[in-house]
Scaffold this active site. Structure first.
Site, mmCIF file in Angstrom:
data_model
loop_
_atom_site.group_PDB
_atom_site.id
_atom_site.type_symbol
_atom_site.label_atom_id
_atom_site.label_comp_id
_atom_site.label_asym_id
_atom_site.label_seq_id
_atom_site.Cartn_x
_atom_site.Cartn_y
_atom_site.Cartn_z
ATOM 1 N N HIS A 141 0.848 -1.190 0.000
ATOM 2 C CA HIS A 141 0.000 0.000 0.000
ATOM 3 C C HIS A 141 0.885 1.242 0.000
ATOM 4 O O HIS A 141 1.933 1.276 0.656
ATOM 5 C CB HIS A 141 -0.891 -0.024 1.246
ATOM 6 N N ARG A 149 -2.467 1.095 -4.659
ATOM 7 C CA ARG A 149 -2.377 -0.357 -4.617
ATOM 8 C C ARG A 149 -2.525 -0.892 -6.038
ATOM 9 O O ARG A 149 -3.071 -0.224 -6.913
ATOM 10 C CB ARG A 149 -3.476 -0.955 -3.727
ATOM 11 N N LYS A 172 -5.903 -0.655 -8.551
ATOM 12 C CA LYS A 172 -6.788 0.340 -7.970
ATOM 13 C C LYS A 172 -6.780 1.601 -8.833
ATOM 14 O O LYS A 172 -6.016 1.729 -9.792
ATOM 15 C CB LYS A 172 -6.361 0.672 -6.537
ATOM 16 N N ASP A 232 -5.372 8.333 -7.387
ATOM 17 C CA ASP A 232 -5.900 9.124 -6.276
ATOM 18 C C ASP A 232 -4.873 10.204 -5.964
ATOM 19 O O ASP A 232 -3.683 9.911 -5.813
ATOM 20 C CB ASP A 232 -6.125 8.208 -5.066
ATOM 21 N N CYS A 290 -3.938 11.824 -3.361
ATOM 22 C CA CYS A 290 -3.109 11.785 -2.154
ATOM 23 C C CYS A 290 -1.833 10.983 -2.364
ATOM 24 O O CYS A 290 -0.824 11.228 -1.709
ATOM 25 C CB CYS A 290 -3.905 11.234 -0.969
ATOM 26 N N TYR A 291 -1.862 10.028 -3.323
ATOM 27 C CA TYR A 291 -0.670 9.211 -3.559
ATOM 28 C C TYR A 291 0.391 9.974 -4.338
ATOM 29 O O TYR A 291 1.493 9.457 -4.545
ATOM 30 C CB TYR A 291 -1.055 7.901 -4.240
ATOM 31 N N ASP A 350 -9.314 13.800 -4.331
ATOM 32 C CA ASP A 350 -8.878 12.501 -4.844
ATOM 33 C C ASP A 350 -8.876 12.540 -6.377
ATOM 34 O O ASP A 350 -7.846 12.385 -7.025
ATOM 35 C CB ASP A 350 -9.857 11.451 -4.279
ATOM 36 N N ASP A 368 -11.225 18.016 0.236
ATOM 37 C CA ASP A 368 -11.148 17.840 1.685
ATOM 38 C C ASP A 368 -9.755 18.220 2.143
ATOM 39 O O ASP A 368 -8.831 18.395 1.339
ATOM 40 C CB ASP A 368 -11.492 16.399 2.092
ATOM 41 N N HIS A 398 -6.736 15.584 1.222
ATOM 42 C CA HIS A 398 -6.250 15.597 -0.150
ATOM 43 C C HIS A 398 -5.644 16.944 -0.523
ATOM 44 O O HIS A 398 -4.750 17.005 -1.381
ATOM 45 C CB HIS A 398 -7.374 15.213 -1.114
#
Length: 502
Positions: free
Chosen positions: A239, A294, A297, A300, A302-303, A370, A377, A380
């Site tokens: 992750h 991941r 998936k 996103d 945040c990654y 995201d 939010d 993020h």
């Protein structure tokens, strides 16, 4: 700009393939007409989003985050820092008083007033204090009860840490403990014993890291059972968040490992599989180059930090070329562009990540997200901005900066104990990160830049403007200035000034 190819489809319909197809259709609408001219960073809208949350309060849906109050404040404060905005003294004091209300009487910080202490909100609270706190009465720093902050979270026999009383083991807890201990001068040889082996055990067959691993104990006829080195299977899949926390912890552990006797076998990570997994997490052209957390998936925002931020950490370990060197000349704008061409972009596409954040990560009403059509939010907003910073700037461990810090160390090395050597090595290692001059590459206009050059106090009539280099610390996710300020205080050391841009 030609329409990019869709992801391959095996015509076996699943929920995963449906979500991937839907996401690609949405992202197609956000691809810029020119790849070098993405949507501009909407600073004013994002600042209004953050100010509204800080001053007026968060929307009612944040009630579910009642046990994450330190995180909500840290995400907001560090987002301000990344965009070059400081807070006026009145709001700083309000933030300090709020943070100190989260401190638990028996040490550490909880998720809110009266809540149980936990390693994760302890990291968030201390990091927030690094931004707004100060020495002296009411400043927060001297009110942290360092004597007992880790007393009730001793490592379990395998080098891991419980995140709270009677709670689980988690590499995020290890990362949060190590950052807090670095910032507050609380590192000890005993605290770090066994931690490298625990980190190693969390690496999965894919190369990334899971949340924890399963220890095995051999029963003994008398006394406690013996911990076995193997088998030690990771718990869960690789992750992005766990991988960043594991790799950043590994970087923080390097001074400790260097103090071990040469005869002691050192644990090692499989960097080949780790690098391969990290590279595979970057999305394709149709995914605008965003990162996923991941395998199989969706991308996103945040990654951008949790995965994109790992490449600077690998560079510091010599796994990939850091392209970082010290020099004294001041580059021209043209030289900056040429210098960027020398950066090895074959492993990950920095420009594409910036494009994803600017074109898909920004919410029209302010804040970052995201991916569309999700709302913005606080979480993020920070990690998209931090990812933008790591994609724009080359930050490396500078030997010149290290030597300058060592030259100011107040305790003569000849009289140091092993514990003193650990303190000095960790202090120096943490503060040697430097942005390489002339290698920044900002996609779009200079307004998109995430390095802090102008400090502006909001909600105040006072404006303090100063030119400085203030990149994001690749391990702590604080600005260099805030990291140096809090560490100089707790280690009682003088930090030499950085050279200023002309």
């Amino acid at each position: 700009m030609a329409q990019p190819r869709r992801s391959p489809h095996d015509y076996y319909e699943t929920e995963t393939t449906d979500h991937q197809a839907e996401t690609e259709i949405i992202l197609l609408k956000h691809i810029p007409l020119s790849p070098d001219s993405p949507s501009p960073l909407q600073r004013d809208a994002h600042l209004q989003f953050l100010i509204r949350n800080l001053i007026q309060g968060l929307p009612s849906r944040y009630i579910s985050q009642d046990a994450s109050q330190p995180w909500l404040l840290f995400w907001t404060l560090q987002s301000f820092s990344l965009m070059g905005v400081a807070i006026d003294p009145n709001n700083k004091q309000k933030a300090i008083d709020t943070i100190m209300a989260w401190q638990h009487p028996k040490g550490g910080f909880g998720g809110g007033p009266g809540q149980a202490a936990h390693l994760l909100p302890t990291y968030a609270a201390v990091s927030a204090l690094a931004i707004v706190g100060r020495p002296g009465p009411g400043g927060g720093w001297d009110q942290i009860d360092r004597r007992v902050i880790f007393d009730h979270r001793k490592g379990v026999p395998d080098g891991a840490f419980l995140v709270a009383h009677h709670a689980e083991v988690d590499v995020r807890g290890t990362y949060c403990l190590l950052v807090t201990a670095h910032l507050l001068d609380m590192l000890t040889l005993e605290l770090l014993e066994g931690v490298p082996n625990f980190i190693k055990s969390c690496q999965t067959y894919e190369g990334g890291f899971s949340s924890a691993s399963q220890p095995y104990f051999s029963p003994e006829p008398e006394g406690p059972p013996t911990l076995l080195d193997s088998p030690r299977p990771p718990l869960g899949e690789a992750h992005g968040g766990y991988t960043f926390c594991s790799l950043a912890s590994w970087v923080m552990l390097q001074p400790y490992l260097s103090l071990q006797e040469p005869s002691v076998q050192q644990p090692s990570l499989n960097f080949k599989t780790l690098l391969r997994w990290l590279v595979q997490m970057q999305g394709s052209e149709i995914e605008l180059g965003g990162f996923k957390g991941r395998t199989n998936k969706l991308v996103d925002g945040c990654y951008s930090w949790w995965v994109g931020g790992c490449f600077a950490l690998l560079s510091s370990l010599g796994i990939i070329g850091s392209h970082g060197h010290d020099h004294d000349h001041e580059p021209t704008v043209h030289q900056e562009d040429e210098a960027w061409d020398d950066i090895d972009d074959s492993l990950w596409d920095r420009a594409a990540l910036q494009r994803y954040i600017l074109c898909a990560g920004q919410h029209p009403a302010g804040g970052l997200r995201d991916k569309p059509p999700k709302p913005a939010d606080s979480y993020h907003t920070l990690y998209c901005l931090a990812g933008l910073s790591t994609a724009q700037h080359n930050v490396f461990l500078s030997s010149t900066r290290r030597d300058a810090i060592l030259g100011c160390w107040k305790i003569p090395p000849a009289s140091e104990s092993t514990q003193d050597q650990l303190r000095r090595a960790c202090f120096t290692h943490s503060l040697s990160w430097t942005e390489e001059e002339g290698t920044s590459h900002i996609l779009g206009s200079q307004n998109n830049r995430m390095v802090l050059f102008t400090v502006v106090f909001f909600t105040s009539d006072v404006a303090d403007r100063a030119s400085m280099q203030n990149a994001t610390h690749p391990v702590f996710n604080l600005t260099m200035t805030h990291t140096e300020g809090i560490m100089a205080h707790f280690y009682k050391q003088t930090i030499p000034p950085r050279s200023k841009r002309k």
